[in-house]
Design a protein around this motif. Structure first.
Motif, PDB file in Angstrom:
ATOM      1  N   ASN A 588       0.730  -1.241  -0.154  1.00 38.59           N
ATOM      2  CA  ASN A 588      -0.298   0.032   0.174  1.00 38.59           C
ATOM      3  C   ASN A 588       0.767   1.354  -0.037  1.00 38.59           C
ATOM      4  O   ASN A 588       0.377   2.269   0.478  1.00 38.59           O
ATOM      5  CB  ASN A 588      -1.038   0.040   1.189  1.00 38.59           C
ATOM      6  CG  ASN A 588      -2.169   0.967   0.956  1.00 38.59           C
ATOM      7  OD1 ASN A 588      -2.669   1.262  -0.071  1.00 38.59           O
ATOM      8  ND2 ASN A 588      -2.536   1.521   1.859  1.00 38.59           N
ATOM      9  N   VAL A 589       2.075   1.254  -0.597  1.00 39.86           N
ATOM     10  CA  VAL A 589       2.703   2.373  -0.796  1.00 39.86           C
ATOM     11  C   VAL A 589       2.027   3.488  -1.564  1.00 39.86           C
ATOM     12  O   VAL A 589       2.156   4.682  -1.181  1.00 39.86           O
ATOM     13  CB  VAL A 589       4.290   2.158  -1.143  1.00 39.86           C
ATOM     14  CG1 VAL A 589       4.200   1.676  -2.638  1.00 39.86           C
ATOM     15  CG2 VAL A 589       5.201   3.280  -0.889  1.00 39.86           C
ATOM     16  N   GLN A 590       1.493   3.057  -2.529  1.00 37.36           N
ATOM     17  CA  GLN A 590       0.662   4.130  -3.133  1.00 37.36           C
ATOM     18  C   GLN A 590      -0.108   4.725  -2.229  1.00 37.36           C
ATOM     19  O   GLN A 590      -0.522   5.827  -2.130  1.00 37.36           O
ATOM     20  CB  GLN A 590       0.011   3.563  -4.539  1.00 37.36           C
ATOM     21  CG  GLN A 590      -0.903   4.370  -5.324  1.00 37.36           C
ATOM     22  CD  GLN A 590      -0.205   5.366  -6.176  1.00 37.36           C
ATOM     23  OE1 GLN A 590       0.930   4.860  -6.747  1.00 37.36           O
ATOM     24  NE2 GLN A 590      -0.286   6.629  -5.936  1.00 37.36           N
ATOM     25  N   GLY A 591      -1.119   3.870  -1.667  1.00 37.30           N
ATOM     26  CA  GLY A 591      -2.006   4.504  -0.851  1.00 37.30           C
ATOM     27  C   GLY A 591      -1.671   5.332   0.227  1.00 37.30           C
ATOM     28  O   GLY A 591      -2.128   6.380   0.656  1.00 37.30           O
ATOM     29  N   ALA A 592      -0.592   4.880   1.074  1.00 34.73           N
ATOM     30  CA  ALA A 592       0.046   5.608   1.903  1.00 34.73           C
ATOM     31  C   ALA A 592       0.434   6.926   1.421  1.00 34.73           C
ATOM     32  O   ALA A 592       0.146   7.927   2.229  1.00 34.73           O
ATOM     33  CB  ALA A 592       1.357   4.959   2.577  1.00 34.73           C
ATOM     34  N   CYS A 593       0.979   7.050   0.479  1.00 34.47           N
ATOM     35  CA  CYS A 593       1.142   8.537  -0.184  1.00 34.47           C
ATOM     36  C   CYS A 593      -0.133   9.238  -0.689  1.00 34.47           C
ATOM     37  O   CYS A 593      -0.154  10.423  -0.283  1.00 34.47           O
ATOM     38  CB  CYS A 593       2.005   8.183  -1.543  1.00 34.47           C
ATOM     39  SG  CYS A 593       3.562   7.577  -1.377  1.00 34.47           S
ATOM     40  N   ASP A 594      -0.808   8.748  -1.156  1.00 36.03           N
ATOM     41  CA  ASP A 594      -2.267   9.261  -1.253  1.00 36.03           C
ATOM     42  C   ASP A 594      -2.802   9.861  -0.210  1.00 36.03           C
ATOM     43  O   ASP A 594      -3.748  10.701  -0.158  1.00 36.03           O
ATOM     44  CB  ASP A 594      -3.062   8.297  -2.013  1.00 36.03           C
ATOM     45  CG  ASP A 594      -2.735   7.685  -3.279  1.00 36.03           C
ATOM     46  OD1 ASP A 594      -1.915   8.174  -3.812  1.00 36.03           O
ATOM     47  OD2 ASP A 594      -3.286   6.569  -3.735  1.00 36.03           O
ATOM     48  N   MET A 595      -2.457   9.253   0.872  1.00 37.22           N
ATOM     49  CA  MET A 595      -3.519   9.409   2.129  1.00 37.22           C
ATOM     50  C   MET A 595      -3.047  10.518   2.957  1.00 37.22           C
ATOM     51  O   MET A 595      -3.126  10.658   4.264  1.00 37.22           O
ATOM     52  CB  MET A 595      -3.615   8.177   3.059  1.00 37.22           C
ATOM     53  CG  MET A 595      -4.573   7.307   2.359  1.00 37.22           C
ATOM     54  SD  MET A 595      -6.092   7.727   2.244  1.00 37.22           S
ATOM     55  CE  MET A 595      -6.420   7.820   0.623  1.00 37.22           C
ATOM     56  N   GLY A 596      -1.872  11.175   2.194  1.00 35.30           N
ATOM     57  CA  GLY A 596      -1.344  12.360   3.116  1.00 35.30           C
ATOM     58  C   GLY A 596      -0.237  11.924   4.178  1.00 35.30           C
ATOM     59  O   GLY A 596      -0.229  12.549   5.139  1.00 35.30           O
ATOM     60  N   SER A 597       0.557  11.189   3.659  1.00 36.45           N
ATOM     61  CA  SER A 597       1.563  10.639   4.784  1.00 36.45           C
ATOM     62  C   SER A 597       3.076  11.812   4.743  1.00 36.45           C
ATOM     63  O   SER A 597       3.768  11.436   5.227  1.00 36.45           O
ATOM     64  CB  SER A 597       2.041   9.385   4.479  1.00 36.45           C
ATOM     65  OG  SER A 597       1.037   8.478   4.927  1.00 36.45           O
ATOM     66  N   PHE A 598       2.979  12.358   3.714  1.00 32.62           N
ATOM     67  CA  PHE A 598       4.404  13.200   3.683  1.00 32.62           C
ATOM     68  C   PHE A 598       3.938  14.653   4.292  1.00 32.62           C
ATOM     69  O   PHE A 598       2.959  15.160   4.526  1.00 32.62           O
ATOM     70  CB  PHE A 598       4.549  13.463   2.065  1.00 32.62           C
ATOM     71  CG  PHE A 598       5.092  12.527   1.244  1.00 32.62           C
ATOM     72  CD1 PHE A 598       5.982  11.516   1.858  1.00 32.62           C
ATOM     73  CD2 PHE A 598       4.384  12.124  -0.001  1.00 32.62           C
ATOM     74  CE1 PHE A 598       6.404  10.336   1.003  1.00 32.62           C
ATOM     75  CE2 PHE A 598       4.870  10.855  -0.731  1.00 32.62           C
ATOM     76  CZ  PHE A 598       5.928  10.177  -0.201  1.00 32.62           C
ATOM     77  N   PRO A 599       5.068  14.999   5.002  1.00 30.70           N
ATOM     78  CA  PRO A 599       5.277  16.170   5.722  1.00 30.70           C
ATOM     79  C   PRO A 599       4.675  17.464   5.118  1.00 30.70           C
ATOM     80  O   PRO A 599       4.328  18.406   5.868  1.00 30.70           O
ATOM     81  CB  PRO A 599       6.510  16.192   6.285  1.00 30.70           C
ATOM     82  CG  PRO A 599       7.398  15.548   5.508  1.00 30.70           C
ATOM     83  CD  PRO A 599       6.366  14.540   4.854  1.00 30.70           C
TER      84      PRO A 599
END
Ligand code: SF4
Ligand code: SF4
Ligand code: SF4
Ligand code: FES
Lengths: 954, 87
Positions: A588-599
């Motif tokens: 789920n690396v795509q999802g984790a990025c989509d979900m606003g995980s970047f600072p």
């Protein structure tokens, strides 16, 4: 209930021309090229069959599927006979019935009659067919020549009899039960593309042989399971079914390993998983799987799993098991007192790309709202963050452009820095199928990977570039195309920003970017580069697939832009068979990025400094967001060492093993006052933690994963969380304890909130996914059923932007002390840090990490195959076993990092991608020497394993 | 954060945007740092620049005036989340 997909017997015809015929008096219209068998099945008529199944091309060997066609002689096999306009087919008559009975009689006369005790009882096509044709007795008896019994009356030793092959840890092969239908052989060829099986011998002597009759484990078999699914009898059967019996119900869910995101049926007995079977209607895999998703799920119930929350004051104390309330209060208390002392920004967290979108979303929300800062990052930092940066600069979105199916239309496939057969096996099978059908292949990789050459696959060009010279190669490819006038002028004029293009043209035309000028730097022959460029530009649909060999470099982001340039230059964007496709590492690396995980980014990739966006979130979340970007993982670690960052919440990540420069990571963790780890196991990072929240395995999760195609798949709960709570529940309770009101009743509610705040997810809901099976974002008013392909009529950013991608050598260079370059990767049977796969039988294939080295480099150092060697860089050292192989070019060595004791990241350096700080895993200058001593770090590790993972007795 | 790491990171960014010429390049460098560097990093950066730390690419130094000056951001005692019911 067990979900059973309809087996139409033969594959679907892609033809558009329709044909109408009559079967048993009913008229039916099907695409040209459809078999009579399939047409009948569409009417609901099951013609008896044994050698046909719709995942394989028809073969016509069993002669059970005979039919009569009015006006034609004989009884043709319906699986191999295509439909024709106006024909009248009869699927049943006395003649057909007798013929079929005769066929079955022969089969059964050479088959054991132990149905009652057979593992496939209730799930055997041979049994079904015997029933279907009405077989009542076998005239030949069972004592004749056979493969069934070890001894024969009056003959003694039966030379035809072969023992069961139980060498594979997950399935058995019992030759006595084989009907030689060759479905397994064809599955291995057509579906998997490994060619491990053959039918050996002729006539009655013919039998299935793995490798050269050497058994499954010793053969080339990669244990994908395709043959097991294809087998109509008990010959190939999962050991779990043999042990526990047939499952009674099934639930469709998603594999939790790699970014392919295969759909599986979890076949259950109560809440016990009996087997995982790939789901034919799964968009990503269409019925195929690899050894990880198919078989390596035993970790979910492994004895090492922690199911009780634990706390401790110092990391050298033994762990104390406590209740949820106490653990959550302890964590919240710690975080709050840190914030009182060191300020709001002194804590943060990391989201996991192994967790569901819903779980990730709540963690970043907790950090932004309850911690009230933006110190949230995710492990994508260390893998695909450059993809996001590079593709958004050039195209305007942070994601791959195609679905996997698109590869079926590709004519030239360019693989850069990826090893799909190991990293993304199910995609690799689809790709190899396309290559066997004629597509050309170009591979840019320092190693001679399996993609370069394997049975029936041969790359037209292998560009064995020196690690760190990706950008030079991609620039050279574009240089050749442009200077030889092979670019797609119409596409560029219509779709791209022409001012930027002409600026870029001036740069790329420069002779310094020619393959000849760069030959010395890249180590790749200029002629090959020219050949590859011409092929890519003129060979039809060109598709680029890339992996971490692109991103994990100082110039990772530059390289992503370089590939985007190449795709635009050749007009390979916006239709089937083309595109720029990242092969994502974790599920789920795509999802984790989509979900606003970047600072710096809220869900949906919107910058935190945007007032309008922040206002929206402030309203929905009832909070006041900080407008400044937060710390990225490496920045958090540096700040911890500096003393301004004191507490961290880590969701399902093992940064102490997976992040570069392990010593720096552990120093940072040791400097913190509150480390909270949420995971299945006491991982390496947990050795430094003060609170441990036991997590849930994918079998216990309810939510969604988003794969590398942007496909949102449902993860369905098949059993109750072993530790009593969903992960998002724990996070919400922690937020509550920190003083921020967060509450959800179920995962569907979380997705509804995601849809509310994220324009590209506006149309997504559990209900929508239920209806469609899966959906690819963007899914909103403009694309109510999702978007399989991006940038179709125009780029998301408007005009495509060519970016100037100057090649800059990495500062990490081989030198006298460290003359070799180490690059890292992964292998098929293990996954990432191996926490899951190491706890399964997959370790039979990869019990330890090994160092691959070229014979010449080995000889120079007096290293023999299998020797223990010490591997050192200017950062640190470790010891592991050497494997001498010509896959490696001279001067470059390779290892994986699946086992913690290897500590491959003790070696890796602090260098990182210029734009995103994605670490440079792929280039480290090292030295190798024979050694039989564990390194200092390894000795420390052993002690820590003992000391820091103790749990106090009750 | 050590100065050599900071210098390396800033210079890497400058190296990429150098291709876009002095004017546009400087602007891009500043935007990049404003967008991605947490205030703590930016204040370190200003400290290093103020100390006359050599080693920065001239383009980085040219961008300094366009980089947002952070206040002592969220790292002070008593700077707490607003919802906190702290005593
Ligand atoms: S498990 Fe897969 S690779 Fe192995 S023999 Fe069967 S189909 Fe071939
Ligand atoms: S092992 Fe199964 S699939 Fe293969 S030939 Fe025998 S019966 Fe058919
Ligand atoms: S690991 Fe990847 S390829 Fe293998 S089954 Fe899971 S999702 Fe599919
Ligand atoms: S199913 Fe048609 S010949 Fe076997």
């Amino acid at each position: 209930m067990i979900i059973k997909e309809t087996d139409f017997g033969t594959p679907k015809s892609e033809a558009t021309q329709m044909v109408t015929l009559e079967i048993d008096g009913h008229s039916i219209t099907v695409p040209e090229g459809t078999s009579i068998m399939r047409a009948a099945m569409e009417l609901g008529t099951k013609i008896p069959k044994l050698c046909a199944t719709d995942s394989l091309n028809s073969f016509g060997s069993c002669r059970l599927c005979l039919v009569e066609i009015e006006g034609r002689k004989g009884t043709p096999a319906s699986c191999t006979t295509p439909v024709a306009a106006g024909i009248k087919v009869k699927t049943q008559s006395d003649r057909l019935g007798n013929l079929r009975k005769g066929v079955m009689e022969l089969y059964i006369s050479d088959h054991p009659l132990d149905c009652l005790t057979c593992a496939a009882n209730g799930d055997c096509e041979l049994q079904d067919m015997a029933g279907a044709v009405g077989l009542r007795d076998v005239r030949y008896g069972y004592d004749g020549d056979n493969h069934v019994s070890a001894k024969r009356e009056g003959v003694g030793e039966n030379f035809r009899f072969k023992e069961k092959d139980e060498s594979n840890p997950y399935f058995t092969f019992d030759p006595a039960k084989c009907i030689v239908c060759s479905r397994c052989v064809r599955a291995c060829e057509e579906v998997q593309g490994t060619f491990a099986l053959t039918i050996d011998g002729r006539g009655f002597a013919s039998h299935v042989s793995a490798g050269m009759d050497e058994g499954f484990m010793a053969s080339e078999c990669v244990s994908c399971g395709a043959c097991v699914q294809a087998c109509p009898t008990a010959t190939l059967t999962e050991k779990s079914v043999i042990k526990k019996g047939q499952p009674e119900h099934s639930v469709v869910t998603t594999c939790a390993y790699c970014g392919v995101g295969c759909s599986f049926k979890a076949e259950m007995k109560g809440d016990d998983v009996i087997r995982m079977v790939p789901y034919k209607d799964g968009g990503a895999n269409e019925g195929h799987s690899c050894v990880k998703g198919r078989f390596a799920w035993g970790y979910a119930t492994h004895k090492d799993r922690v199911t009780k929350p634990m706390i401790r004051t110092r990391i050298t104390d033994p762990w104390k098991e406590v209740g949820w309330e106490e653990a959550i209060a302890h964590a919240a208390g710690g975080f709050k007192s840190i914030q009182r002392k060191y300020g709001r920004g002194s804590i943060g967290g990391i989201t996991s790309s192994r967790c569901t979108n819903e779980e990730v979303y709540v963690v970043q929300k907790m950090i932004r709202s309850a911690f009230q800062n933006n110190n949230v990052d995710t492990c994508a930092r260390v893998c695909h963050s450059p993809t996001g940066y590079g593709l958004s600069k050039t195209f305007g979105t942070s994601a791959g452009t195609q679905n996997f199916k698109s590869v079926e239309k590709a004519d030239v496939i360019l693989i850069i820095g990826a090893n799909p057969t190991d990293g993304h096996p199910v995609f690799a099978s689809r790709m190899k199928k396309r290559i066997r059908a004629g597509a050309k292949l170009i591979v840019a990789d320092p190693r001679k990977t399996d993609s370069v050459r394997s049975p029936h696959i041969e790359a037209s060009f292998h560009l064995p570039l020196r690690p760190g010279t990706n950008v030079a190669i991609v620039n050279a490819l574009s240089h050749v195309i442009l200077t030889e006038g092979l670019e797609n002028k119409a596409f560029i004029a219509e779709r791209c920003d022409t001012v930027e293009f002409s600026r870029w043209t001036n740069f790329i035309r420069d002779p310094k970017n020619s393959p000849e000028a760069l030959e010395a730097e890249t180590g790749v022959s200029a002629e090959d580069v020219r050949g590859a460029a011409r092929l890519f530009a003129t060979g039809g649909n060109g598709a680029i697939y890339y992996g971490l060999g692109v991103t994990e470099h100082s110039q990772g982001s530059t390289m992503v832009m370089g590939m985007a340039n190449l795709a635009m230059l050749t007009g390979n964007i916006g239709r089937e068979g083309v595109g720029v496709n990242p092969l994502r590492g974790q599920n789920n690396v795509q999802g984790a990025c989509d979900m606003g995980s970047f600072p710096h980014e809220l869900p949906g990739y919107r910058h935190i400094s945007d007032n309008v966006v922040r206002d929206l979130f402030n309203k929905v979340w009832n909070t006041t967001l900080d407008s400044e970007p937060g710390l990225r993982i490496p920045n958090m670690l540096s700040a911890a060492v500096d003393g301004t960052f004191k507490g961290i919440f880590i969701q399902g990540e093992d940064i102490a093993q997976s992040d570069p420069n392990t010593n720096h990571v552990t120093a940072a963790l040791e400097a913190m006052e509150m480390v909270v780890v949420q995971d299945l196991f006491l991982n390496e990072t947990a050795a430094f933690a003060h609170v441990f929240f036991p997590g849930t395995s994918f079998l216990e999760k309810d939510g969604t994963f988003t794969n590398a195609e942007r496909r949102i798949n449902r993860v369905r709960q098949v059993k109750a969380p072993m530790q009593g709570k969903h992960e998002w529940q724990v996070v919400a309770e922690l937020a509550q304890a920190m003083g921020y009101d967060m509450k959800y009743n179920n995962a569907a509610e979380i997705m509804d909130e995601i849809a509310l705040v994220t324009p590209t997810f506006a149309g997504v809901s559990f209900k929508k996914i239920e209806e469609m099976g899966s959906v690819q974002w963007p899914c909103n008013e403009k694309a109510p059923n999702g978007t399989p392909m991006m940038h179709v009529d125009g780029f998301v950013r408007g005009k495509g932007r060519f970016m100037i991608t100057e090649y800059v050598p990495t500062p990490e260079r081989a030198n006298r002390d460290f003359p070799l370059i180490l690059t890292t990767g992964r292998i098929l049977s293990q996954y990432n840090v191996g926490a899951q796969t190491r706890r399964t039988e997959n370790s039979s294939w990869h019990p330890e990490d090994v160092l691959e080295i070229h014979p010449h480099d080995a000889e120079l150092r007096g290293i023999a195959d299998g020797d223990m060697v010490s591997l050192t860089s200017r950062i640190g050292g470790t010891t592991l076993r050497a494997l001498i192989t010509e896959r490696m070019p001279q001067g470059v060595i390779y290892t994986t990092f699946h086992h913690p004791v290897t500590g491959a990241n003790v070696i890796t350096t602090e260098y990182s991608d210029w734009a995103t700080n994605c670490p440079e895993y792929k280039v480290t200058a090292v030295q190798v020497r024979p050694s039989n001593q564990p390194s200092e770090w390894q000795k420390d590790w052993e002690t820590r394993e003992e000391e820091n993972k103790r749990v106090a007795a009750e | 954060m050590e100065s050599k790491d900071m210098v390396r990171m800033a210079n890497q960014i400058a190296t990429f945007f150098k291709s876009y010429g002095a004017e546009e390049g400087t602007k891009e460098i500043a935007t990049h740092i404003n967008n991605f560097w947490e205030p703590r990093m930016r204040s370190h950066f200003f400290d290093f620049v103020a100390k006359g730390n050599t080693g920065f690419d001239p383009l980085v130094l040219a961008a300094v005036s366009m980089i947002r000056k952070p206040a002592d951001h969220a790292t002070q005692q008593g700077d707490l989340p607003k919802h906190g019911e702290e005593s």
